[in-house]
Design a protein around this motif. Structure first.
Motif, PDB file in Angstrom:
ATOM      1  N   UNK A 170      16.267 -35.301 -21.626  1.00 32.55           N
ATOM      2  CA  UNK A 170      17.472 -35.119 -22.438  1.00 32.55           C
ATOM      3  C   UNK A 170      18.704 -35.336 -21.564  1.00 32.55           C
ATOM      4  N   UNK A 171      19.865 -35.177 -22.140  1.00 33.02           N
ATOM      5  CA  UNK A 171      21.116 -35.483 -21.443  1.00 33.02           C
ATOM      6  C   UNK A 171      21.360 -34.565 -20.243  1.00 33.02           C
ATOM      7  N   UNK A 172      20.678 -33.436 -20.184  1.00 36.49           N
ATOM      8  CA  UNK A 172      20.829 -32.527 -19.048  1.00 36.49           C
ATOM      9  C   UNK A 172      19.720 -32.706 -18.007  1.00 36.49           C
ATOM     10  N   UNK A 173      18.859 -33.677 -18.224  1.00 28.73           N
ATOM     11  CA  UNK A 173      17.790 -33.944 -17.270  1.00 28.73           C
ATOM     12  C   UNK A 173      16.545 -33.106 -17.468  1.00 28.73           C
ATOM     13  N   UNK A 174      16.434 -32.462 -18.628  1.00 25.27           N
ATOM     14  CA  UNK A 174      15.241 -31.669 -18.930  1.00 25.27           C
ATOM     15  C   UNK A 174      14.141 -32.575 -19.480  1.00 25.27           C
ATOM     16  N   UNK A 175      12.931 -32.369 -19.005  1.00 26.81           N
ATOM     17  CA  UNK A 175      11.785 -33.124 -19.510  1.00 26.81           C
ATOM     18  C   UNK A 175      11.374 -32.528 -20.853  1.00 26.81           C
ATOM     19  N   UNK A 176      11.603 -33.285 -21.901  1.00 26.31           N
ATOM     20  CA  UNK A 176      11.223 -32.820 -23.232  1.00 26.31           C
ATOM     21  C   UNK A 176      10.003 -33.612 -23.694  1.00 26.31           C
ATOM     22  N   UNK A 177       9.362 -33.154 -24.741  1.00 30.01           N
ATOM     23  CA  UNK A 177       8.113 -33.761 -25.211  1.00 30.01           C
ATOM     24  C   UNK A 177       7.134 -33.835 -24.030  1.00 30.01           C
ATOM     25  N   UNK A 178       6.899 -32.696 -23.408  1.00 31.73           N
ATOM     26  CA  UNK A 178       6.124 -32.637 -22.165  1.00 31.73           C
ATOM     27  C   UNK A 178       4.700 -33.153 -22.297  1.00 31.73           C
ATOM     28  N   UNK A 179       4.163 -33.175 -23.480  1.00 32.51           N
ATOM     29  CA  UNK A 179       2.804 -33.688 -23.665  1.00 32.51           C
ATOM     30  C   UNK A 179       2.761 -35.198 -23.856  1.00 32.51           C
ATOM     31  N   UNK A 180       3.917 -35.835 -23.773  1.00 29.89           N
ATOM     32  CA  UNK A 180       3.993 -37.271 -24.003  1.00 29.89           C
ATOM     33  C   UNK A 180       4.339 -38.009 -22.706  1.00 29.89           C
TER      34      UNK A 180
END
Length: 73
Positions: free
Chosen positions: A20-30
């Motif tokens: 995301x825009x803050x550098x967080x890894x989202x959709x971690x299972x993907x």
């Protein structure tokens, strides 16, 4: 000569994740096999509202990124 042949035929498969825009890894299972596959996932996940797309980045998993987000390739 054989060593050079093996190097030329060795394909490095890049992997991609969504941040995301803050550098967080989202959709971690993907984890995606291509940049395009990552964006296709976003288009399917948010089919009605493309305003979300400014908040996401499909990013190649480098060695540093793999360490930071504990991704095993």
């Amino acid at each position: 000569m054989i060593k050079l042949f093996k190097q030329l035929n060795h394909k490095v498969m890049s992997k991609f994740i969504i941040l995301d825009w803050m550098g967080n890894h989202i959709f971690k299972n993907q984890i995606f096999d291509s940049f395009e596959e990552g964006w296709d996932f976003l288009y399917v996940t948010f089919p009605e509202d493309d305003s979300y797309f400014d908040d996401f980045y499909v990013t190649e998993v480098t060695e540093d990124i793999a360490k930071k987000y504990s991704i095993t390739l």
